[in-house]
Scaffold this active site. Sequence first.
Site, PDB file in Angstrom:
ATOM      1  N   ASP A  19      -9.353  -4.698  -5.547  1.00 28.01           N
ATOM      2  CA  ASP A  19      -8.716  -3.539  -4.919  1.00 28.01           C
ATOM      3  C   ASP A  19      -9.020  -2.293  -5.755  1.00 28.01           C
ATOM      4  OD1 ASP A  19      -7.060  -1.649  -3.778  1.00 28.01           O
ATOM      5  OD2 ASP A  19      -5.210  -2.791  -4.047  1.00 28.01           O
ATOM      6  N   HIS A  64      -8.115  -4.893  -0.816  1.00 28.19           N
ATOM      7  CA  HIS A  64      -6.889  -4.190  -0.466  1.00 28.19           C
ATOM      8  C   HIS A  64      -6.375  -4.683   0.896  1.00 28.19           C
ATOM      9  CE1 HIS A  64      -4.007  -0.935  -0.930  1.00 28.19           C
ATOM     10  NE2 HIS A  64      -4.141  -0.704   0.358  1.00 28.19           N
ATOM     11  N   SER A 124       0.837  -1.192   0.000  1.00 28.17           N
ATOM     12  CA  SER A 124       0.000   0.000   0.000  1.00 28.17           C
ATOM     13  C   SER A 124       0.881   1.255   0.000  1.00 28.17           C
ATOM     14  CB  SER A 124      -0.967  -0.046   1.184  1.00 28.17           C
ATOM     15  OG  SER A 124      -1.988   0.919   1.025  1.00 28.17           O
TER      16      SER A 124
END
Length: 335
Positions: free
Chosen positions: A281, A311, A175
């Site tokens: 995601d 995610h 991320s």
Amino acid sequence: MASTNNNLYELLNKIPNLTETLHIIPNPDGTVTRPFELYPTVPPSTATAAAAASSPSLSKDVVINSEKSTSVRIFLPRYDSLEKKKEKRRILVYVHGGGFVVASAAHPNFHDFCSYAASQLAALVVSVEYRLAPESRLPAAYDDVVEALKWIKDGKDEWIEEYGDLSSCVMMGDSAGGNIVYHAGLMVAGRVDDFKPLIFKGLVLIQPFFSGLDRTKSELKLANDHVLTLVVCDLCWEISLPVGANRSHEYCDPLNGGGSGLLDCVRELGWRVWVVSCDGDPLYDRSVKLVELMEKRGLNVKSMFCKGGEHGMFVGNPSKYKANELLDFVKDVFV
């Protein structure tokens, strides 16, 4: 300094839904409170006997820069010990996610993942505790990771000196950590001789956090995703980018202008760049486009794009299934 802090406090208080979405509370001194119940931490295994007994790897915290309050949490596979014959381990530098704003290397998800990764990869894992926004906007996090890499190459820690194989280092982040690894990697590639004898093999970007002014199909389709909403993404960028910058900034949009010129350095060095994502995601389309850009620029790039998912599933999911799939994919970067 007081004026700067007051300005930050006033700015944060003007942002709607900040407390409700990011769950951070602005303070008058320019800092923010990140409630422990929402962003917990766990000690390294060396802190308590209970922590040591339950962990697949040994771990400890080491300060990098006391003035910046930056540090690393180092993980050593449990079957090693300081009493046993020394054996060099390849080095995995890990950078955690959290939108540049929350979480830490000591968060249970990231701690457990790094401990597991060290044992599965037989690697020395160095997880970087970098400065967070909005107190420290980008590029502070990039600079902190670069400083940690210099610290590693100088061999200032006993575990790194005795167990670390400086000839085989990979940077990996998920991320926001994937974004940080990408940009810190570009910075290193542009002056790689400064980091010798530390030799880099490549970068692993796990669901990297990027954005832009134009919305992608996956962002619009998953705008109200239960894990990562578009509102949360935009808020993170608003309080993380340099003051006055928007989402067209290179920190946010790596495709802008055809990509960084430093990608040519990555290509010439022969680094591998592995990208991992899933079509569940909201950031998926941006990962696909980044891979396409790097392929066009002639980089050694490889992707693992899964169907479904969400995610954070490769690192934050309690199940080891996706973690194992990810780590199997990562092994090739060291070759």
